[in-house]
Design an enzyme around this catalytic site. Sequence first.
Site, PDB file in Angstrom:
ATOM      1  CG  ASN A   1      22.822  15.606  49.375  1.00 40.37           C
ATOM      2  OD1 ASN A   1      22.091  14.902  50.050  1.00 40.37           O
ATOM      3  ND2 ASN A   1      22.383  16.308  48.327  1.00 40.37           N
TER       4      ASN A   1
ATOM      5  CG  ASP B   1      22.850  23.894  46.209  1.00 39.79           C
ATOM      6  OD1 ASP B   1      21.624  23.993  45.997  1.00 39.79           O
ATOM      7  OD2 ASP B   1      23.351  23.928  47.356  1.00 39.79           O
TER       8      ASP B   1
ATOM      9  CE  LYS C   1      34.872   3.008  36.165  1.00 35.24           C
ATOM     10  NZ  LYS C   1      35.442   1.756  36.584  1.00 35.24           N
TER      11      LYS C   1
ATOM     12  CG  PHE D   1      12.642  21.006  55.077  1.00 38.34           C
ATOM     13  CD1 PHE D   1      11.445  21.086  54.387  1.00 38.34           C
ATOM     14  CD2 PHE D   1      12.666  20.415  56.324  1.00 38.34           C
ATOM     15  CE1 PHE D   1      10.282  20.568  54.930  1.00 38.34           C
ATOM     16  CE2 PHE D   1      11.507  19.886  56.872  1.00 38.34           C
ATOM     17  CZ  PHE D   1      10.309  19.969  56.178  1.00 38.34           C
TER      18      PHE D   1
ATOM     19  CE  LYS E   1      15.967  28.757  48.392  1.00 39.14           C
ATOM     20  NZ  LYS E   1      16.434  27.422  48.069  1.00 39.14           N
TER      21      LYS E   1
HETATM   22  O1  C5P Z   1      19.046  27.361  49.391  1.00 40.86           O
HETATM   23  P1  C5P Z   1      19.010  26.034  50.028  1.00 40.86           P
HETATM   24  O2  C5P Z   1      19.513  24.946  49.130  1.00 40.86           O
HETATM   25  O3  C5P Z   1      19.605  25.965  51.404  1.00 40.86           O
HETATM   26  O4  C5P Z   1      17.447  25.783  50.254  1.00 40.86           O
HETATM   27  C1  C5P Z   1      16.976  24.584  50.713  1.00 40.86           C
HETATM   28  C2  C5P Z   1      15.552  24.422  50.275  1.00 40.86           C
HETATM   29  O5  C5P Z   1      15.427  24.679  48.879  1.00 40.86           O
HETATM   30  C3  C5P Z   1      15.036  23.014  50.473  1.00 40.86           C
HETATM   31  O6  C5P Z   1      13.654  23.077  50.743  1.00 40.86           O
HETATM   32  C4  C5P Z   1      15.346  22.356  49.125  1.00 40.86           C
HETATM   33  O7  C5P Z   1      14.476  21.271  48.865  1.00 40.86           O
HETATM   34  C5  C5P Z   1      15.125  23.498  48.163  1.00 40.86           C
HETATM   35  N1  C5P Z   1      15.983  23.464  46.986  1.00 40.86           N
HETATM   36  C6  C5P Z   1      15.435  23.318  45.720  1.00 40.86           C
HETATM   37  N2  C5P Z   1      16.224  23.316  44.602  1.00 40.86           N
HETATM   38  C7  C5P Z   1      17.549  23.475  44.722  1.00 40.86           C
HETATM   39  C8  C5P Z   1      18.139  23.651  45.975  1.00 40.86           C
HETATM   40  C9  C5P Z   1      17.332  23.622  47.091  1.00 40.86           C
HETATM   41  O8  C5P Z   1      14.217  23.165  45.631  1.00 40.86           O
HETATM   42  N3  C5P Z   1      18.289  23.463  43.637  1.00 40.86           N
END
Ligand code: C5P
Length: 397
Positions: free
Chosen positions: A211, A280, A290, A324, A342
């Site tokens: 990203n 995600d 490859k 965040f 969370k």
């Molecule tokens: O649910 P979302 O991805 O928007 O949440 C963002 C927060 O969750 C951020 O603090 C990010 O570092 C954390 N996060 C995480 N593991 C993931 C996705 C997001 O710790 N797989």
Amino acid sequence: MHTSFAGKKIVLGVTGSIAAFKVAGWVSALAKDEARVRVIMTQAATRFVTPLTFAALSGEKVVSDMFADDEGPEISHIELGKDADIILIAPATAHTIARMAHGLADDLLSATVLAARARIIVCPAMNGQMYAHPATQANTARLRELNYQVIEPACGMMACKDEGQGRLPEWEQVREILLRHLSAGDLQGQRILITAGPTREPLDPARFISNRSSGKMGYAMARAAYRRGAEVTLISGPTALPCPEGVRRVSIQTAEEMRTAVLAHFSEATIVLKSAAVADFRPETRYADKVKKDQAELSLGLIANPDILQELGRKKTGQLLVGFAAESGHLLQEGKKKLQKKNLDLIAVNNINQENTGFEVDTNQITLIDRQNVIELPLASKERTADLILDHVITLL
Ligand code: C5P
């Protein structure tokens, strides 16, 4: 734009080294940061750069002569150092270092140093042989005994074309040291775990899903937390940013690797700031070779990565947990939902559809949501935003 330098008085002593020209840029940067800079030059320094250059950049008269008729008593060596927050001597020649090591006071700069109570920071810059000479080494050791901070010169090619240790350090490094002295030290005793940057989820040896996160916000928080006295561990995805001074960095690539590193450091942390943009999803299959393009189409199966923050929310045993969220709409609603889901103490939400905030840029505009309050932070540099977030974290401790 408000910075931690605003209104601080820095007395800058410039001595006769060719590196004096570089320090003109430092004065310009300090003036931009709203510091009050007062420049004292030795006679030799005025042969390298004119006082007019420093006067124009600092907006203040430059002084160098202890006995100049027109300077009046208000800028005596006593007055110059009296209300200074920091006296920075850069570049410091072998000669000036020798004079300071022996407590001489035969010109305006050396007399000011003796009369001042401020922190004194010295940046030696000279030919590498001169710096390595036992006399110079003994003199810098003496300065350290006197509780002056001596910043080691950098290595590389010098103006005389010799290679060695004797170059003036980069402004970014010196700036951090100055800011650390100016900070309130209000995070002393805290062990802060910060995650930053993107993760990379490989598809094959050449390709990955990732990203737009640059890591700038997380790195700004790591720098600010260290400045304010915390012990900082930074778990970082791939970024172009250098490891901040004084910070322990653990580099990772994937979300799984980030999870392992975060869990290894979680129990010792008192505060966790999870600013990383964790992917995600990851490709279901990681091809060992490859993937070739000689097929008409390719479908990519994705599987969900573990939510590290949610796991920390379940496991926490007194750590203050800050998440965040990069959102493109319904900021408050989404922020509050994630705070609950969370089990966080605070969440910093930003709108990635707005200009000048979020990914890649140097500014940010964040809304802080905790269990009681919603606070809109102003649009500010990521450096300033980092301090504002930490200010709020301290109120929650
Ligand atoms: O649910 P979302 O991805 O928007 O949440 C963002 C927060 O969750 C951020 O603090 C990010 O570092 C954390 N996060 C995480 N593991 C993931 C996705 C997001 O710790 N797989």
